[in-house]
Design a protein around this motif. Structure first.
Motif, short mmCIF file in Angstrom:
data_model
loop_
_atom_site.label_atom_id
_atom_site.label_comp_id
_atom_site.label_asym_id
_atom_site.label_seq_id
_atom_site.Cartn_x
_atom_site.Cartn_y
_atom_site.Cartn_z
N ASP A 139 0.78 -1.02 0.04
CA ASP A 139 -0.02 0.01 -0.19
C ASP A 139 0.95 1.36 -0.12
O ASP A 139 0.42 2.23 0.48
N PHE A 140 1.94 1.19 -0.48
CA PHE A 140 2.91 2.31 -0.81
C PHE A 140 2.55 2.91 -2.09
O PHE A 140 2.47 2.10 -3.07
N VAL A 141 2.67 4.24 -2.37
CA VAL A 141 2.84 4.76 -3.84
C VAL A 141 4.52 4.84 -3.92
O VAL A 141 5.19 5.17 -3.35
N VAL A 166 4.26 7.81 -8.65
CA VAL A 166 4.51 9.32 -9.08
C VAL A 166 5.54 9.39 -9.72
O VAL A 166 6.73 9.15 -9.16
N ALA A 167 5.65 10.46 -10.92
CA ALA A 167 6.86 10.69 -11.34
C ALA A 167 7.08 12.13 -11.36
O ALA A 167 6.38 12.98 -11.55
N VAL A 168 8.37 12.18 -10.62
CA VAL A 168 8.66 13.81 -10.60
C VAL A 168 9.60 14.30 -11.93
O VAL A 168 10.47 13.47 -12.02
N LEU A 169 9.21 15.20 -12.48
CA LEU A 169 10.03 15.57 -13.76
C LEU A 169 11.03 16.60 -13.66
O LEU A 169 10.62 17.67 -12.81
N ALA A 193 0.41 10.15 -10.63
CA ALA A 193 0.53 11.47 -11.08
C ALA A 193 1.92 11.99 -11.68
O ALA A 193 2.77 11.25 -11.05
N LEU A 194 1.94 12.65 -12.31
CA LEU A 194 3.17 13.43 -12.85
C LEU A 194 3.26 14.73 -12.39
O LEU A 194 2.18 15.55 -12.07
#
Length: 366
Positions: A139-141, A166-169, A193-194
């Motif tokens: 249950d982690f992202v 989650v992708a950090v750009l 989410a981006l």
């Protein structure tokens, strides 16, 4: 003029980074700062060109951002937004504004970051994929940076096993980089989410990527480094994590592999040596109680006997890197269809991208 416009006007001031913006915000919100006189802003340390930009911002660019945010899945979060990630807000130099494409709720959920080399080994890629699968089962992202290599495999492992990522750009969300991961980014937007602190039209620049690394660690309760050279962006992320009070984990590797030296250096410096996902779950404690008690049997994904799709395409991928255009030529299919099929096979863990093309994984050969 709305409140978000005031925040954007403040962030558009040249040579005004997150730290200085944080100091200015101690005097009042952006709308208040914009109403201060030239003399008052000079007293706060702003130069004449900065004051002019604050008083007379580029409204066309701000309007362009607001139009981007009018899409149902696009969001602009400011530091005073109730949806701004609480962990990230705690770090020094928290981004005053975040641009998000996808589901906002994932940003405040417990996250674990997986980072590593762009030129990772096959074992490193498979481990990133497997650890990501274990984390979403707990249950982690899973959070990473959308780069080639370890980052991409971490995102794929989370997506394939029904979790969020989650992708950090290091560029604006309208300037997705690397282009090779456009299809992956589209899936992340649907199942996670981006995120970027850079305006949507900001192109990728070398100096942006170290900055985005502090956001990766800032969003997460811990950072796992899978493979990293001695001088790499992954070690920058680990350093930020330590400064932010986050747990840092590292996977050991062969002493002959230069991409393992960064992990070994981290372990020597006090990072926790990790062999299984349980090592991480035990360290982060209460947030993973459900993982330790209920999820350990699911910690690593198991193979299945389902018939693999796209057999005609798969027959043209082997143990050596095969370029996409070669696969397309051999299989007699358009390149864009081959790219979509390869992405699906990568989500299944059947093939993996390497410098020069794609190869089959152990599962693909079974």
């Amino acid at each position: 003029m709305n409140e978000v416009s005031d925040w954007l006007a403040l962030c558009a001031v040249p040579q005004l980074g997150a730290v200085r913006i944080g100091r200015l915000l101690q005097h009042g919100p952006p709308a208040y700062l914009r109403q201060l006189s030239v003399e008052q802003l000079q007293a706060l340390g702003l130069r004449p060109n900065q004051i002019t930009t604050l008083h007379q911002p580029n409204w066309a660019r701000i309007e362009h951002c607001l139009q981007w945010a009018s899409h149902p899945d696009h969001h602009i979060l400011t530091l005073d937004s109730p949806f701004y990630p609480p962990l990230l807000k705690e770090i020094p130099a928290a981004p005053p504004v975040l641009f998000v494409a996808g589901e906002l709720g994932y940003l405040s959920a417990p996250q674990l970051a997986i980072v590593g080399s762009r030129s990772a080994s096959i074992d490193g890629r498979e481990l990133a994929y497997e650890f990501a699968a274990a984390m979403v089962a707990a249950d982690f992202v899973v959070t990473s940076g959308l780069a080639l290599g370890i980052d991409g495999q971490a995102h794929l492992g989370a997506l394939k096993h029904g979790g969020a990522t989650v992708a950090v750009l290091g560029a604006g969300l309208a300037q997705l980089y690397p282009a090779r991961h456009r299809d992956l980014a589209a899936k992340i937007k649907e199942q996670g989410a981006l995120v970027s602190e850079f305006w949507p039209d900001e192109k990728p620049r070398p100096q942006n990527f170290p900055r985005r690394n502090r956001v990766i660690s800032g969003l997460s309760v811990g950072v796992l480094v899978v493979e990293a050279a001695q001088k790499s962006g992954s070690l920058i992320t680990a350093r930020y994590a330590l400064e932010q009070g986050r747990d840092v984990f590292a996977l050991p590797g062969s002493v002959r592999n230069p991409e393992s030296r960064g992990c070994h250096a981290l372990i020597k410096s006090g990072a926790k040596l990790v062999e299984t996902p349980v090592d991480i779950f035990e360290e982060v404690g209460a947030l993973t109680e459900c993982a330790i008690n209920n999820q350990l049997s699911r910690a690593l994904p198991q193979g299945d006997d389902q018939q693999l799709p796209f057999q005609a395409l798969l027959a043209n991928v082997g143990g050596e890197a095969t370029p996409v255009d070669v696969v397309a030529e051999r299989s007699g299919q358009p390149v864009h269809e081959v790219m979509m099929q390869l992405l699906e096979l990568e989500l299944l863990g059947v093939v993996t991208s390497v410098p020069g093309g794609y190869i089959k994984t152990r599962r693909g050969k079974s």
